[in-house]
Design a protein around this motif. Structure first.
Motif, PDB file in Angstrom:
ATOM      1  N   LYS A   1       0.819  -1.228   0.000  1.00 30.34           N
ATOM      2  CA  LYS A   1       0.000   0.000   0.000  1.00 30.34           C
ATOM      3  C   LYS A   1       0.842   1.264   0.000  1.00 30.34           C
ATOM      4  O   LYS A   1       2.008   1.257   0.411  1.00 30.34           O
ATOM      5  CB  LYS A   1      -0.892   0.031   1.251  1.00 30.34           C
ATOM      6  N   ILE A   2       0.195   2.334  -0.414  1.00 32.56           N
ATOM      7  CA  ILE A   2       0.793   3.650  -0.223  1.00 32.56           C
ATOM      8  C   ILE A   2       0.514   4.089   1.207  1.00 32.56           C
ATOM      9  O   ILE A   2      -0.636   4.111   1.649  1.00 32.56           O
ATOM     10  CB  ILE A   2       0.217   4.670  -1.230  1.00 32.56           C
ATOM     11  N   VAL A   3       1.579   4.394   1.926  1.00 25.15           N
ATOM     12  CA  VAL A   3       1.493   4.820   3.325  1.00 25.15           C
ATOM     13  C   VAL A   3       1.972   6.271   3.400  1.00 25.15           C
ATOM     14  O   VAL A   3       3.098   6.571   3.009  1.00 25.15           O
ATOM     15  CB  VAL A   3       2.347   3.914   4.226  1.00 25.15           C
ATOM     16  N   VAL A   4       1.108   7.140   3.876  1.00 31.08           N
ATOM     17  CA  VAL A   4       1.412   8.570   3.895  1.00 31.08           C
ATOM     18  C   VAL A   4       1.724   8.986   5.320  1.00 31.08           C
ATOM     19  O   VAL A   4       0.846   8.975   6.188  1.00 31.08           O
ATOM     20  CB  VAL A   4       0.214   9.390   3.367  1.00 31.08           C
ATOM     21  N   ASP A   5       2.976   9.345   5.556  1.00 29.51           N
ATOM     22  CA  ASP A   5       3.387   9.704   6.911  1.00 29.51           C
ATOM     23  C   ASP A   5       3.274  11.214   7.091  1.00 29.51           C
ATOM     24  O   ASP A   5       3.821  11.986   6.298  1.00 29.51           O
ATOM     25  CB  ASP A   5       4.838   9.241   7.143  1.00 29.51           C
ATOM     26  N   CYS A   6       2.560  11.646   8.137  1.00 26.99           N
ATOM     27  CA  CYS A   6       2.460  13.094   8.398  1.00 26.99           C
ATOM     28  C   CYS A   6       2.928  13.419   9.810  1.00 26.99           C
ATOM     29  O   CYS A   6       2.575  14.467  10.357  1.00 26.99           O
ATOM     30  CB  CYS A   6       1.038  13.583   8.156  1.00 26.99           C
ATOM     31  N   VAL A   7       3.755  12.546  10.371  1.00 26.40           N
ATOM     32  CA  VAL A   7       4.176  12.700  11.769  1.00 26.40           C
ATOM     33  C   VAL A   7       5.365  13.666  11.876  1.00 26.40           C
ATOM     34  O   VAL A   7       6.306  13.590  11.085  1.00 26.40           O
ATOM     35  CB  VAL A   7       4.531  11.323  12.363  1.00 26.40           C
ATOM     36  N   ASN A   8       5.305  14.560  12.852  1.00 24.89           N
ATOM     37  CA  ASN A   8       6.375  15.526  13.103  1.00 24.89           C
ATOM     38  C   ASN A   8       7.063  15.208  14.417  1.00 24.89           C
ATOM     39  O   ASN A   8       6.475  15.391  15.474  1.00 24.89           O
ATOM     40  CB  ASN A   8       5.788  16.943  13.180  1.00 24.89           C
ATOM     41  N   PRO A   9       8.299  14.733  14.379  1.00 25.94           N
ATOM     42  CA  PRO A   9       9.014  14.429  15.630  1.00 25.94           C
ATOM     43  C   PRO A   9       9.481  15.731  16.299  1.00 25.94           C
ATOM     44  O   PRO A   9      10.511  16.300  15.934  1.00 25.94           O
ATOM     45  CB  PRO A   9      10.213  13.587  15.167  1.00 25.94           C
ATOM     46  N   LEU A  10       8.718  16.194  17.261  1.00 25.08           N
ATOM     47  CA  LEU A  10       9.025  17.467  17.912  1.00 25.08           C
ATOM     48  C   LEU A  10       9.122  17.288  19.423  1.00 25.08           C
ATOM     49  O   LEU A  10       8.445  16.442  19.999  1.00 25.08           O
ATOM     50  CB  LEU A  10       7.918  18.493  17.633  1.00 25.08           C
ATOM     51  N   GLY A  11       9.975  18.095  20.022  1.00 31.95           N
ATOM     52  CA  GLY A  11      10.009  18.217  21.468  1.00 31.95           C
ATOM     53  C   GLY A  11       9.511  19.601  21.859  1.00 31.95           C
ATOM     54  O   GLY A  11       9.474  20.514  21.027  1.00 31.95           O
ATOM     55  N   PHE A  12       9.142  19.759  23.111  1.00 35.61           N
ATOM     56  CA  PHE A  12       8.635  21.041  23.599  1.00 35.61           C
ATOM     57  C   PHE A  12       9.295  21.362  24.927  1.00 35.61           C
ATOM     58  O   PHE A  12       9.476  20.484  25.777  1.00 35.61           O
ATOM     59  CB  PHE A  12       7.109  20.970  23.796  1.00 35.61           C
ATOM     60  N   ASP A  13       9.689  22.613  25.099  1.00 37.32           N
ATOM     61  CA  ASP A  13      10.131  23.082  26.413  1.00 37.32           C
ATOM     62  C   ASP A  13       9.621  24.519  26.571  1.00 37.32           C
ATOM     63  O   ASP A  13       8.790  24.967  25.778  1.00 37.32           O
ATOM     64  CB  ASP A  13      11.658  22.975  26.552  1.00 37.32           C
ATOM     65  N   LYS A  14      10.133  25.238  27.573  1.00 37.15           N
ATOM     66  CA  LYS A  14       9.535  26.550  27.831  1.00 37.15           C
ATOM     67  C   LYS A  14       9.820  27.549  26.701  1.00 37.15           C
ATOM     68  O   LYS A  14       9.147  28.567  26.597  1.00 37.15           O
ATOM     69  CB  LYS A  14       9.959  27.079  29.207  1.00 37.15           C
ATOM     70  N   GLN A  15      10.792  27.246  25.835  1.00 37.72           N
ATOM     71  CA  GLN A  15      11.056  28.149  24.700  1.00 37.72           C
ATOM     72  C   GLN A  15      10.246  27.755  23.471  1.00 37.72           C
ATOM     73  O   GLN A  15      10.427  28.332  22.402  1.00 37.72           O
ATOM     74  CB  GLN A  15      12.542  28.151  24.369  1.00 37.72           C
ATOM     75  N   GLY A  16       9.412  26.744  23.591  1.00 40.92           N
ATOM     76  CA  GLY A  16       8.571  26.363  22.459  1.00 40.92           C
ATOM     77  C   GLY A  16       8.928  25.000  21.903  1.00 40.92           C
ATOM     78  O   GLY A  16       9.394  24.129  22.624  1.00 40.92           O
ATOM     79  N   ALA A  17       8.701  24.830  20.603  1.00 39.49           N
ATOM     80  CA  ALA A  17       8.906  23.535  19.956  1.00 39.49           C
ATOM     81  C   ALA A  17      10.289  23.469  19.308  1.00 39.49           C
ATOM     82  O   ALA A  17      10.858  24.501  18.943  1.00 39.49           O
ATOM     83  CB  ALA A  17       7.832  23.313  18.894  1.00 39.49           C
ATOM     84  N   TYR A  18      10.815  22.286  19.203  1.00 38.60           N
ATOM     85  CA  TYR A  18      12.085  22.084  18.495  1.00 38.60           C
ATOM     86  C   TYR A  18      12.084  20.694  17.879  1.00 38.60           C
ATOM     87  O   TYR A  18      11.352  19.803  18.316  1.00 38.60           O
ATOM     88  CB  TYR A  18      13.281  22.268  19.449  1.00 38.60           C
ATOM     89  N   ALA A  19      12.896  20.513  16.844  1.00 39.90           N
ATOM     90  CA  ALA A  19      12.956  19.240  16.127  1.00 39.90           C
ATOM     91  C   ALA A  19      13.741  18.214  16.935  1.00 39.90           C
ATOM     92  O   ALA A  19      14.833  18.503  17.431  1.00 39.90           O
ATOM     93  CB  ALA A  19      13.620  19.453  14.776  1.00 39.90           C
ATOM     94  N   LEU A  20      13.193  17.017  17.083  1.00 41.53           N
ATOM     95  CA  LEU A  20      13.914  15.927  17.724  1.00 41.53           C
ATOM     96  C   LEU A  20      14.806  15.222  16.696  1.00 41.53           C
ATOM     97  O   LEU A  20      14.411  15.069  15.538  1.00 41.53           O
ATOM     98  CB  LEU A  20      12.928  14.910  18.295  1.00 41.53           C
ATOM     99  N   PRO A  21      16.000  14.785  17.108  1.00 40.03           N
ATOM    100  CA  PRO A  21      16.828  14.009  16.180  1.00 40.03           C
ATOM    101  C   PRO A  21      16.183  12.637  15.932  1.00 40.03           C
ATOM    102  O   PRO A  21      15.640  12.037  16.853  1.00 40.03           O
ATOM    103  CB  PRO A  21      18.162  13.868  16.925  1.00 40.03           C
ATOM    104  N   VAL A  22      16.233  12.184  14.694  1.00 39.45           N
ATOM    105  CA  VAL A  22      15.670  10.879  14.325  1.00 39.45           C
ATOM    106  C   VAL A  22      16.776  10.063  13.669  1.00 39.45           C
ATOM    107  O   VAL A  22      17.408  10.535  12.719  1.00 39.45           O
ATOM    108  CB  VAL A  22      14.493  11.042  13.335  1.00 39.45           C
ATOM    109  N   GLU A  23      16.999   8.873  14.174  1.00 38.75           N
ATOM    110  CA  GLU A  23      18.111   8.052  13.705  1.00 38.75           C
ATOM    111  C   GLU A  23      18.055   7.862  12.192  1.00 38.75           C
ATOM    112  O   GLU A  23      19.072   7.961  11.500  1.00 38.75           O
ATOM    113  CB  GLU A  23      18.062   6.699  14.411  1.00 38.75           C
ATOM    114  N   GLU A  24      16.872   7.588  11.666  1.00 39.70           N
ATOM    115  CA  GLU A  24      16.724   7.326  10.231  1.00 39.70           C
ATOM    116  C   GLU A  24      16.719   8.616   9.403  1.00 39.70           C
ATOM    117  O   GLU A  24      16.664   8.556   8.173  1.00 39.70           O
ATOM    118  CB  GLU A  24      15.433   6.556   9.970  1.00 39.70           C
ATOM    119  N   GLY A  25      16.730   9.772  10.043  1.00 36.08           N
ATOM    120  CA  GLY A  25      16.727  11.044   9.325  1.00 36.08           C
ATOM    121  C   GLY A  25      15.409  11.774   9.438  1.00 36.08           C
ATOM    122  O   GLY A  25      15.370  12.999   9.437  1.00 36.08           O
ATOM    123  N   SER A  26      14.318  11.032   9.500  1.00 35.51           N
ATOM    124  CA  SER A  26      12.988  11.639   9.575  1.00 35.51           C
ATOM    125  C   SER A  26      11.990  10.546   9.933  1.00 35.51           C
ATOM    126  O   SER A  26      12.287   9.346   9.815  1.00 35.51           O
ATOM    127  CB  SER A  26      12.599  12.259   8.226  1.00 35.51           C
TER     128      SER A  26
END
Lengths: 221, 221
Positions: free
Chosen positions: B96-121
């Motif tokens: 099947k076609i699988v459509v990923d729309c997940v955003n790996p994000l972390g949050f702290d008091k300064q807002g959102a930031y990108a989390l590192p992902v081993e596979e790149g995304s």
């Protein structure tokens, strides 16, 4: 709530562009000169700087002289020489707003891709190398072709402006908005600059697929 | 040259949404139902899936049943459970076609930031976990608030669609364009998905600064 029409007056500021002999730097120089700013193009070679500057009717000089003289300094050098160039100009850039527009990209037969950067992004590298400057990230997605095209009066896109110093980002947003057809939109803190730089790889894919010079507009702002 | 008005006909495809009880999944489900698609909302709990589905007039079931039945499957699960959920559905999602729309994000008091992902995304992680599926990345920047707002008829933004399989990205672009006011624009290969996911952190900063539900339009396309 921030207002995109309430910016500081930046009309009197002079703008220096390190690596201003490249297309991106020259394009920005041209647009800021059209907007009435004093613009200085910098290069490692004073002669090459003067040649590039003459072609668009501004002044050229060595990077160090430009860094020392300009009120605001835009970094448009190749990623390869980014760190070394900034390290060599630490003294000249102290106390200034330094605007990094460098995109660390690699290219292979499948197109462009983002290079890993130890500090997280070119802008964060600049901030690490220049502890006495106020580093802002901006102008990553502005097509050099459009900036240099004499037929294009309105550039027609938004410039994301990132940084941790509100006064500095406000000022750079104001500066971006001096270019006809451009809005300078706040885009987050410096720790979120990496994805903005890397997104240039996606724009290159878009340009190839659609034969375009793509940029972004932010909706609902 | 690619044409944004020349898409395959996808009107008859059913759409399953894993993690469809979250705001993003529910919002997409609502818009695809409005566009005339059969939509299935999936969740770990069949009961929670049915509850969420009823609220927008579609069907709900366990993730595995949805993955097995739907023609196209959208992954809208929390980043936390992303890898494990997909691993458990490898069989159902094969072919099947699988459509990923997940955003790996972390949050702290300064807002959102990108989390590192081993596979790149997240999308590349999905592709690694699902070698027999055709993984596409899309729908990262569509505000759930806007998708769920009954006052908003036209969503008014572009969806970047990334992937290495041209037929699959064409089809997902067509699907995105079924939502009123949305264009599905090709955004590059899967290796350039990380910055598109991470850019959601910048949109969160923009939303906070401008009290907006910001998205993107691609200019010159």
């Amino acid at each position: 709530m921030a207002d995109l029409n309430d910016f500081p007056d930046v009309a009197g500021l002079s703008i220096g562009i390190l690596g201003g002999t490249g297309d991106q730097g020259k394009g920005l120089a041209r647009r800021f000169a059209l907007a009435g700013h004093t613009v200085l193009i910098g290069s490692r070679s004073a002669e090459r700087a003067r040649e590039a500057a003459e072609s668009i009717g501004v002044r050229g000089a060595e990077n160090a002289a430009v860094a020392a003289e300009a009120d605001i300094v835009i970094v448009a050098v190749p990623w390869d020489g980014h760190k070394a160039t900034l390290e060599s100009l630490r003294g000249e850039l102290a106390g200034k707003i330094v605007v990094d527009c460098v995109n660390p990209l690699g290219f292979d037969k499948q197109g462009a891709y983002a290079l890993p950067v130890e500090e997280g992004s070119a802008a964060q590298q600049a901030a690490a190398v220049l502890p006495d400057s106020r580093v802002v990230a901006a102008f990553h997605h502005v097509s050099a072709v459009i900036l240099l095209d004499p037929e294009v009066d309105e550039v027609g896109l938004d410039v994301l402006v990132l940084g941790d110093d509100r006064e500095a980002t406000d000022l750079v947003q104001a500066l971006a908005s001096r270019i006809a057809g451009v809005r300078g939109v706040y885009g987050g803190r410096l720790r979120n600059a990496g994805q903005v730089e890397a997104l240039t790889a996606n724009l290159i894919s878009i340009n190839r697929r659609y034969k375009a010079h793509a940029g972004f507009r932010i909706t609902d702002v």
